[in-house]
Design an enzyme around this catalytic site. Sequence first.
Site, PDB file in Angstrom:
ATOM      1  N   CYS A  67       0.793  -1.241   0.000  1.00 24.35           N
ATOM      2  CA  CYS A  67       0.000   0.000   0.000  1.00 24.35           C
ATOM      3  C   CYS A  67       0.820   1.283   0.000  1.00 24.35           C
ATOM      4  O   CYS A  67       0.495   2.190  -0.775  1.00 24.35           O
ATOM      5  CB  CYS A  67      -1.034   0.027   1.129  1.00 24.35           C
ATOM      6  SG  CYS A  67      -1.083  -1.382   2.194  1.00 24.35           S
ATOM      7  N   HIS A 100      -5.058  -1.270  -5.007  1.00 27.22           N
ATOM      8  CA  HIS A 100      -5.576  -0.240  -4.107  1.00 27.22           C
ATOM      9  C   HIS A 100      -6.426   0.720  -4.902  1.00 27.22           C
ATOM     10  O   HIS A 100      -6.007   1.210  -5.944  1.00 27.22           O
ATOM     11  CB  HIS A 100      -4.423   0.461  -3.392  1.00 27.22           C
ATOM     12  CG  HIS A 100      -3.679  -0.469  -2.501  1.00 27.22           C
ATOM     13  ND1 HIS A 100      -2.559  -1.154  -2.913  1.00 27.22           N
ATOM     14  CD2 HIS A 100      -3.953  -0.894  -1.243  1.00 27.22           C
ATOM     15  CE1 HIS A 100      -2.147  -1.941  -1.927  1.00 27.22           C
ATOM     16  NE2 HIS A 100      -2.986  -1.825  -0.909  1.00 27.22           N
ATOM     17  N   LYS A 111     -14.153  -4.931   6.571  1.00 26.72           N
ATOM     18  CA  LYS A 111     -13.594  -5.750   5.506  1.00 26.72           C
ATOM     19  C   LYS A 111     -14.513  -6.914   5.179  1.00 26.72           C
ATOM     20  O   LYS A 111     -15.401  -7.263   5.964  1.00 26.72           O
ATOM     21  CB  LYS A 111     -12.215  -6.265   5.896  1.00 26.72           C
ATOM     22  CG  LYS A 111     -12.211  -7.163   7.120  1.00 26.72           C
ATOM     23  CD  LYS A 111     -10.818  -7.705   7.366  1.00 26.72           C
ATOM     24  CE  LYS A 111     -10.798  -8.643   8.549  1.00 26.72           C
ATOM     25  NZ  LYS A 111      -9.489  -9.283   8.734  1.00 26.72           N
ATOM     26  N   ASP A 170      -2.507  -7.794  -5.701  1.00 31.77           N
ATOM     27  CA  ASP A 170      -2.927  -6.666  -4.884  1.00 31.77           C
ATOM     28  C   ASP A 170      -3.456  -5.528  -5.747  1.00 31.77           C
ATOM     29  O   ASP A 170      -3.069  -5.401  -6.907  1.00 31.77           O
ATOM     30  CB  ASP A 170      -1.706  -6.162  -4.097  1.00 31.77           C
ATOM     31  CG  ASP A 170      -2.096  -5.523  -2.781  1.00 31.77           C
ATOM     32  OD1 ASP A 170      -3.295  -5.440  -2.500  1.00 31.77           O
ATOM     33  OD2 ASP A 170      -1.185  -5.113  -2.045  1.00 31.77           O
ATOM     34  N   HIS A 228      -8.413  -1.775  -0.156  1.00 34.72           N
ATOM     35  CA  HIS A 228      -7.383  -2.781  -0.447  1.00 34.72           C
ATOM     36  C   HIS A 228      -8.131  -4.031  -0.877  1.00 34.72           C
ATOM     37  O   HIS A 228      -9.091  -4.411  -0.233  1.00 34.72           O
ATOM     38  CB  HIS A 228      -6.577  -3.189   0.793  1.00 34.72           C
ATOM     39  CG  HIS A 228      -6.034  -2.066   1.602  1.00 34.72           C
ATOM     40  ND1 HIS A 228      -4.697  -1.826   1.705  1.00 34.72           N
ATOM     41  CD2 HIS A 228      -6.637  -1.127   2.370  1.00 34.72           C
ATOM     42  CE1 HIS A 228      -4.489  -0.795   2.519  1.00 34.72           C
ATOM     43  NE2 HIS A 228      -5.657  -0.350   2.939  1.00 34.72           N
ATOM     44  N   GLN A 276       1.104 -10.956  -3.640  1.00 31.44           N
ATOM     45  CA  GLN A 276      -0.336 -10.705  -3.576  1.00 31.44           C
ATOM     46  C   GLN A 276      -0.808 -10.226  -4.944  1.00 31.44           C
ATOM     47  O   GLN A 276      -0.091  -9.491  -5.619  1.00 31.44           O
ATOM     48  CB  GLN A 276      -0.631  -9.595  -2.558  1.00 31.44           C
ATOM     49  CG  GLN A 276      -0.223  -9.954  -1.150  1.00 31.44           C
ATOM     50  CD  GLN A 276      -0.410  -8.770  -0.214  1.00 31.44           C
ATOM     51  OE1 GLN A 276       0.061  -7.676  -0.476  1.00 31.44           O
ATOM     52  NE2 GLN A 276      -1.114  -9.009   0.887  1.00 31.44           N
ATOM     53  N   ARG A 292       7.244 -11.149   5.015  1.00 28.40           N
ATOM     54  CA  ARG A 292       6.848 -11.067   6.421  1.00 28.40           C
ATOM     55  C   ARG A 292       7.570 -12.149   7.204  1.00 28.40           C
ATOM     56  O   ARG A 292       7.712 -13.275   6.726  1.00 28.40           O
ATOM     57  CB  ARG A 292       5.331 -11.234   6.560  1.00 28.40           C
ATOM     58  CG  ARG A 292       4.608 -10.114   5.834  1.00 28.40           C
ATOM     59  CD  ARG A 292       3.113 -10.178   5.997  1.00 28.40           C
ATOM     60  NE  ARG A 292       2.500  -9.162   5.142  1.00 28.40           N
ATOM     61  CZ  ARG A 292       1.201  -8.976   5.000  1.00 28.40           C
ATOM     62  NH1 ARG A 292       0.353  -9.727   5.685  1.00 28.40           N
ATOM     63  NH2 ARG A 292       0.739  -8.043   4.204  1.00 28.40           N
TER      64      ARG A 292
END
Length: 674
Positions: free
Chosen positions: A363, A414, A497, A412, A543, A410, A392
């Site tokens: 992000c 945004h 979420k 991903d 997200h 991911q 991570r």
Amino acid sequence: MLKIALPDGTQRTYSSPVSAYDVAAEIGPGLAQAALAAEVDGGQTDLHALLPPEGEVALKLLTKRDAAALEILRHSAAHVMAQAVMRLFPGVQLAFGPATETGFYYDFLLKCPLTEEDFPHIEAEMRAIVKENLAFERLEIPRPEALELCRELGQELKVEHLETGLDDQETLSFYRQGEFVDLCRGRHLPSTKHIGKGFKLLSVAGAYWKGDSSRQQLQRLYATVFFDKKELAAYLHQLEEARRRDHRVLGKKLNLFEIDDRVGAGLVLWKPRGAVIREELQNFIGQHLKRQGYSQVFTPHVGKLELYQTSGHFPYYQDSQFPPLVDRETLRKLADDGCSCSDLANRLTAGQIDGYLLKPMNCPHHIRIYASEKHSYRDLPIRLAEFGTVYRWEQSGELGGLTRVRGFTQDDAHLFVTEAQLPDEIAGCLELVKIVLGTLGMSDYRVRVGLRDPESDKYVGQPAQWDRAEAACRQAAAGLGVEYTAEPGEAAFYGPKIDFVVRDVIGRQWQLGTVQVDYQLPERFELEYTGADNKPHRPVMVHRAPFGSLERFVGVLIEHFAGAFPLWLAPEQVRLMTVSEKSADYARQVETQLRQAGLRLTADYRGQKLGAKIREAQLALVPYMLVVGEKDAQQGTVTIRDRLEGDLGPRTLAAAIDQLQAEIAAKTVRQTKQ
RNA sequence: GCUGCUGUAGCUCAGUGGUAGAGCGCGUCCUUGGUAAGGACGAGGUCAUGGGUUCAAAUCCCAUCAGCAGCUCCA
């Protein structure tokens, strides 16, 4: 006078006290024998417990055909297992022993470690206890005597539980079978013989007292029991089947990926065949992103520490990040100044040293792309997508296969939107997840809408914004046409979420796709757009990641398909094979044309018998085999063999290619019934 | 991170103090076979790593690393 209503609509009245068993016995000896427990007005009771003397109750006798009875069986078996362990290992402290979805466990505190070698002895002792046919006897004991009893029995953990977890109970229930007495809510079978022979100890593992990792660790014995030995065998077979589908086993067998000690724990090496699957999935989702108006971006794998201090991810989450990178010059100066390792850590945390972080999420990078230009409300929504790799530091005990790793990608994106756009944008994200799961035939999933806990004050943002965002999430979830649960308290602190939780073949649940609304980061990074009123406004961020991570998703997918991927995903779509080396020249022409048609294939020209080549291709889970022999060479055909259906006969090469390409384009999922 | 178990050939595994094994896979040769295993020969091992005990360690002990089961955790 007691009136009893039975499930069949009949009524019985009694003037003297009766138990559920007495009622069963009166109805018939068969039922009396089969009855194991009862439900009185929906609540469970022991078979021999007296029913209330007065009034009217609904009574249902439970037999082994009732799901509720299975739970009672399992809980009773847990007591028997505990009794067996106490007989074999004097000085055992008992913790908890509940039934689970698939069996039961009991937690023990004892000096020596239990091992699988102890299982046969424990099982033998359990069989003996079952044979002894000890009655399960309920004792209701006032609190002081209950404490006294647990002390006498030397059960310190039970004493603690009485004084903490059950401190509001005036009377406590215990169950006794033979010499074994245990603090227990119940319910239980009439006696140990009803447990029968369908039980098995499965594994031993550590578990913390009351689930608290700061408390002492207990030994947990896992076992299962069924009313029927056949059901036990079926369950054990199912476990076996699950092991066969294990993505770690299949990943090795099918050469999909490798996790190498020399590279590092939790770091996935995608081998060529696994990479094909990943690439196909990326292309698949990429098409839908274009359709939905996303913009592709690329960002680096590291970012400055300061970036994550702004986002709030450092130092708050530093325990789950790889440690920061600090440049040589700075390190040397610090060393010259006599800075110790702990000084360094403290100064990094305090933000006194510049460094870089392997990015734990994408992000902040995307936010800086947004912030690089001034935006009008007319530009919004802005949707930035990236297959972004993040790192991570998962605890070592959490790592496993592809499902929990330290570096993962991911799918991903945004979205930067106005509040008015939020409902439509959330709905668009959910649609994408639904398309993904639907295309792959993953129908066993649930949708969880995480809302804020009204009691808590940990949430950022205005309550009115939250109300609107939560309403948007609920509305979008309701529009999905899939059942969803709203779970208060499950929201992230920065916004509500929606998670997609997929159930895999072993019954484990995996959170895959996720859509999260975020008020926090636009605030922290002071993001703006210019509204129609020519004033600055703050956008809302969404997200979302339909797969979650490609690693986890492919792991679940491998198990979902048991390695037999649909044609569009199959690393090897076609195995071309010759009947004998006489047709090798023709086969090479066929191979060239198949490659030109864009099919992924390998060709087997070896001087092996056809049966052996077919067997190998079947075991390698190749969807289609194309056999070419001298007859085919003469007629210009290939003979198709379907992995599922077998020999489909000859057809022209062009027809075969058309058939395969059509199946690829349709992304057809074909599987044998399990 | 915690508890327990495990680590031997590319894979699956046997080997419990005294010369490193099997099946599959791999290579070479023979076989040219039409829908789930043709045959012969051969190559392949720092027995996870580092220490220790012992005349002698794959084997016993300790540590580390990794994997597995579970617990705890997952922005």
